[in-house]
Design a protein around this motif. Sequence first.
Motif: not given
Length: 272
Positions: A19-26, A123-128
Amino acid sequence: MASNIGMMDSAYFVGRNEILTWINNCLQLNLSRIEEAASGAVQCQMIDVTYPGAVPMHKVNFDAKTEYDMIQNYKVLQDVFNKLKIEKHIEVNRLVKGRTLDNLEFLQWLKRYCDSVNGGIMNENYNPVERRCKGVKGGVVMKGCQKAAKSLQTHNIHSPGSCDPVEPRSKPGKNGVTSKGHSSGEIQALSKEITELKLSVDLLEKERDFYFAKLRDIEIFCQMPELEELPMAAAIKMILYAADAKESALAEAQEYIYQSKNTTNVEDEHEE
């Protein structure tokens, strides 16, 4: 889209590390604990990733510390759920208290839902980072932007391939000879030690996840309508939800059972 996920769904068997890896990467963050996502800001942005532009990010406070600020974040999230017709009620009171089990369960559900919408593809165009910094109040960048940027920097430093590696300078030895490549035997020994430590960590994580699953089963069992109001179930939940890790909640739970038993005995005597 249906958002109901059963308790035995595979989503609830996803570990906290995943879960943490998913959040940190996204989101390009550097969270190390589930409790760090208790403010609701992360959840808001994960929905914004899934439905770009759906969340009014200028209303999301990534620097929320008080329950009031956290509740405001969850209100934003619930409003977005309602607009998107996501049939999910958010248990705000449980989440803002930072309970690991409750927050992990919600994030497990969120990951399952987001993956079902976007197929697990970012989404590659999304800049968090840019989305977090969109909100401006009185010409001042919202709280959390600088913190997020710092977290991103830390994340990039520790992420492989995030920048060109810089070879450390070799320190000269006693005879003026550099220590680079000083001893291949030492390097091999250190590599072996690192490998053994990684294996130990993996075993500890598996053991932790095993007992966490047991605790989760107990929690679900105690939440059954037939048992939820029983003193024993309430006492078990006291132990599960104890906030202070330094003190055991066992004594408090035992006292609760004792008082409940005495109350029942007194009521029985009155009835007789």
